[in-house]
Design an enzyme around this catalytic site. Sequence first.
Site, PDB file in Angstrom:
ATOM      1  N   THR A 178      39.358 -15.424 -12.088  1.00 27.35           N
ATOM      2  CA  THR A 178      40.770 -15.220 -12.417  1.00 27.35           C
ATOM      3  C   THR A 178      40.837 -14.027 -13.368  1.00 27.35           C
ATOM      4  OG1 THR A 178      41.184 -17.587 -12.251  1.00 27.35           O
ATOM      5  CG2 THR A 178      42.835 -16.280 -13.391  1.00 27.35           C
ATOM      6  N   LYS A 203      48.210 -16.377  -8.337  1.00 28.12           N
ATOM      7  CA  LYS A 203      47.645 -17.293  -9.345  1.00 28.12           C
ATOM      8  C   LYS A 203      48.422 -17.187 -10.665  1.00 28.12           C
ATOM      9  CE  LYS A 203      44.148 -19.490 -11.577  1.00 28.12           C
ATOM     10  NZ  LYS A 203      43.385 -20.667 -11.335  1.00 28.12           N
ATOM     11  N   LYS A 216      44.801 -18.602 -21.128  1.00 22.58           N
ATOM     12  CA  LYS A 216      44.296 -17.382 -20.472  1.00 22.58           C
ATOM     13  C   LYS A 216      45.234 -16.968 -19.327  1.00 22.58           C
ATOM     14  CE  LYS A 216      40.797 -15.674 -17.368  1.00 22.58           C
ATOM     15  NZ  LYS A 216      39.599 -15.819 -16.583  1.00 22.58           N
TER      16      LYS A 216
HETATM   17  P1  NAD Z   1      31.826 -20.064 -17.065  1.00 23.48           P
HETATM   18  O1  NAD Z   1      31.868 -19.419 -18.399  1.00 23.48           O
HETATM   19  O2  NAD Z   1      31.319 -21.460 -16.937  1.00 23.48           O
HETATM   20  O3  NAD Z   1      30.986 -19.154 -16.032  1.00 23.48           O
HETATM   21  C1  NAD Z   1      30.954 -17.752 -16.067  1.00 23.48           C
HETATM   22  C2  NAD Z   1      29.510 -17.351 -15.835  1.00 23.48           C
HETATM   23  O4  NAD Z   1      29.433 -15.925 -15.730  1.00 23.48           O
HETATM   24  C3  NAD Z   1      28.588 -17.767 -16.999  1.00 23.48           C
HETATM   25  O5  NAD Z   1      27.525 -18.546 -16.488  1.00 23.48           O
HETATM   26  C4  NAD Z   1      28.088 -16.419 -17.549  1.00 23.48           C
HETATM   27  O6  NAD Z   1      26.746 -16.468 -18.028  1.00 23.48           O
HETATM   28  C5  NAD Z   1      28.228 -15.523 -16.347  1.00 23.48           C
HETATM   29  N1  NAD Z   1      28.320 -14.111 -16.668  1.00 23.48           N
HETATM   30  C6  NAD Z   1      29.118 -13.494 -17.576  1.00 23.48           C
HETATM   31  N2  NAD Z   1      28.914 -12.156 -17.555  1.00 23.48           N
HETATM   32  C7  NAD Z   1      27.971 -11.927 -16.606  1.00 23.48           C
HETATM   33  C8  NAD Z   1      27.330 -10.754 -16.111  1.00 23.48           C
HETATM   34  N3  NAD Z   1      27.630  -9.555 -16.603  1.00 23.48           N
HETATM   35  N4  NAD Z   1      26.398 -10.893 -15.143  1.00 23.48           N
HETATM   36  C9  NAD Z   1      26.097 -12.115 -14.644  1.00 23.48           C
HETATM   37  N5  NAD Z   1      26.653 -13.268 -15.073  1.00 23.48           N
HETATM   38  C10 NAD Z   1      27.579 -13.167 -16.040  1.00 23.48           C
HETATM   39  O7  NAD Z   1      33.330 -19.963 -16.511  1.00 23.48           O
HETATM   40  P2  NAD Z   1      33.951 -20.785 -15.276  1.00 23.48           P
HETATM   41  O8  NAD Z   1      34.669 -21.991 -15.801  1.00 23.48           O
HETATM   42  O9  NAD Z   1      32.924 -20.930 -14.200  1.00 23.48           O
HETATM   43  O10 NAD Z   1      35.115 -19.775 -14.832  1.00 23.48           O
HETATM   44  C11 NAD Z   1      34.837 -18.650 -14.026  1.00 23.48           C
HETATM   45  C12 NAD Z   1      36.141 -18.038 -13.562  1.00 23.48           C
HETATM   46  O11 NAD Z   1      36.881 -19.026 -12.827  1.00 23.48           O
HETATM   47  C13 NAD Z   1      37.063 -17.599 -14.710  1.00 23.48           C
HETATM   48  O12 NAD Z   1      37.685 -16.396 -14.350  1.00 23.48           O
HETATM   49  C14 NAD Z   1      38.057 -18.739 -14.840  1.00 23.48           C
HETATM   50  O13 NAD Z   1      39.302 -18.324 -15.363  1.00 23.48           O
HETATM   51  C15 NAD Z   1      38.177 -19.166 -13.379  1.00 23.48           C
HETATM   52  N6  NAD Z   1      38.617 -20.552 -13.184  1.00 23.48           N
HETATM   53  C16 NAD Z   1      38.044 -21.559 -13.901  1.00 23.48           C
HETATM   54  C17 NAD Z   1      38.472 -22.855 -13.696  1.00 23.48           C
HETATM   55  C18 NAD Z   1      37.854 -24.009 -14.470  1.00 23.48           C
HETATM   56  O14 NAD Z   1      38.410 -25.108 -14.415  1.00 23.48           O
HETATM   57  N7  NAD Z   1      36.721 -23.830 -15.129  1.00 23.48           N
HETATM   58  C19 NAD Z   1      39.478 -23.133 -12.762  1.00 23.48           C
HETATM   59  C20 NAD Z   1      40.021 -22.092 -12.016  1.00 23.48           C
HETATM   60  C21 NAD Z   1      39.577 -20.793 -12.245  1.00 23.48           C
END
Ligand code: NAD
Length: 299
Positions: A99, A174, A249
């Site tokens: 997102t 979204k 966010k």
């Molecule tokens: P998270 O923090 O659990 O996962 C993100 C991952 O990206 C982490 O493991 C981190 O180490 C990795 N990362 C960051 N920078 C990096 C890089 N340069 N190279 C490689 N890996 C890297 O977050 P999440 O909850 O999985 O959310 C991910 C996306 O999904 C976000 O944009 C969030 O807004 C969206 N989202 C989350 C949810 C939810 O309920 N968690 C729901 C809908 C959408």
Amino acid sequence: MATIGFIGLGNMGGPMARNLAKAGHAVKGFDLAPAALEAARAGGVETVDSAELAARGVEAVFTMLPAGPQVRSVYGGPDGASGLLAAADRGTLFLDCSTIDVDSARAVHAAAEAAGHLMVDAPVSGGVAGAEAASLTLMVGGSEAAFARAEPLLQAVGKKAIHAGGAGNGQVAKACNNMMLGICMLATCEAFTLAEKQGLEPKVLFDIASAASGMNWAMLNHHPLPGIVETAASNRDYKPGFAAAMMHKDLKLSQAAAASAGVATPLGAEAAQLYTLFVNGGHGDLDYSAIVKLIRGEG
Ligand code: NAD
């Protein structure tokens, strides 16, 4: 079955990559966090030592990263000219499920196309439970050709992929959807607080509003007061669910999109402000419905 790179194996990306592997695709994954790599390996994902290695020689590359800056830097590398787009074979399909802000989404789309690739932005709804169960809803922006190639892959991570139009329109959908959700939650919190202070039982207002014009999805599914909707987070001490930090966010992204398009969204702006207060007060880990505490003057 396809060969796929997957960058960002966190709470959402981890289960999505595992579901792609479970569906029979060959998945090469990368994340900065060792624990995320280990969990992915246990789920049948081959892990590699860099994002570029995950993108080399594959048909499609998924990203599931925190926000726009990470997506821009992973796509273009620190200098804007390396990273995933340079490492991938020409004609690779890029699917960014993160997102992120609309402007970043459109910038990486343009860069992907300039490098000879196809791309879709495909943010998701459904949370971690939806990612685990492969039941996410995906809002997809990109060309018809990119959507046609993306759809079969998205079926392995979600139950529904809706084509929202051109580049960035998935992120627009979204941001607009979650802005409505945040506003509806706050409207529900205000109405139920007012009713209670005026001596009207919340359950009675719920029964009336459910059959009248105040009905809304947030009230029906995520009621902010306990004892009214069985599955709501309010019955579990506001354990998310959908965390207030995530709503915060998404509301900020809606305001960035509004500013970029020169559109007034005063209710979205107010909702963003109220969630800023709530999250800065240390409540970001609670479900977004817990904002009723702020409205009731409880925190
Ligand atoms: P998270 O923090 O659990 O996962 C993100 C991952 O990206 C982490 O493991 C981190 O180490 C990795 N990362 C960051 N920078 C990096 C890089 N340069 N190279 C490689 N890996 C890297 O977050 P999440 O909850 O999985 O959310 C991910 C996306 O999904 C976000 O944009 C969030 O807004 C969206 N989202 C989350 C949810 C939810 O309920 N968690 C729901 C809908 C959408």
